[in-house]
Design a protein around this motif. Structure first.
Motif, short mmCIF file in Angstrom:
data_model
loop_
_atom_site.label_atom_id
_atom_site.label_comp_id
_atom_site.label_asym_id
_atom_site.label_seq_id
_atom_site.Cartn_x
_atom_site.Cartn_y
_atom_site.Cartn_z
N CYS A 70 8.42 -5.01 -0.67
CA CYS A 70 7.85 -5.30 0.65
C CYS A 70 8.47 -6.57 1.21
O CYS A 70 8.91 -7.44 0.45
N ASP A 130 0.80 -1.23 0.00
CA ASP A 130 0.00 0.00 0.00
C ASP A 130 0.84 1.27 0.00
O ASP A 130 0.36 2.32 -0.40
N HIS A 131 2.08 1.19 0.44
CA HIS A 131 2.95 2.37 0.50
C HIS A 131 3.52 2.77 -0.87
O HIS A 131 4.10 3.84 -1.02
#
Length: 121
Positions: A108, A14-15
């Motif tokens: 991630c 999501d970042h």
């Protein structure tokens, strides 16, 4: 040889800014191709979580031991898997090396777990 599940949680990406996603996709596909060419890739894929306007069949469900089917786990849960990468390699170190490549491509952290081996299968 052992099979390893390399995975990340839903929301782990999501970042990443939306404009970077095409490059993330290219990088992730490159790692998948590399693993396939190396002969270690068993399966890979992202987990589909439906939205309200998509087919009901795509919604996650839990089937209990008595056959009762309930909706969920819900996408808001933090325990959902976002994507998986399954490899078969001779050592844990090799699995960790593949996880490092996936982590870099997907931007991630990755969880690495070995599947239990069953000689009867």
């Amino acid at each position: 040889m052992a099979k390893y599940l390399i995975s990340f949680d839903r929301g782990a990406m999501d970042h990443i800014p939306a404009e970077d996603f095409p490059q993330v996709g290219e990088d992730a596909h490159a790692v998948c191709r590399e693993a396939k060419e190396a002969g270690v890739l068993i399966f890979t894929g992202g987990i589909h979580y439906s939205t309200e306007d998509e087919l009901l069949a795509a919604n996650p469900a839990v089937v209990d031991t008595d056959g009762l089917i309930t909706d969920g786990p819900y996408p808001e849960s933090k325990e959902l898997i976002g994507g998986v990468f399954v490899v078969e390699v001779p050592t844990r170190d090799e699995a960790l090396q593949w996880a490092a490549k996936v982590a870099k491509a997907c931007r991630c952290p990755q969880d690495v777990r070995m599947f239990m081996h069953d000689d009867e299968l």
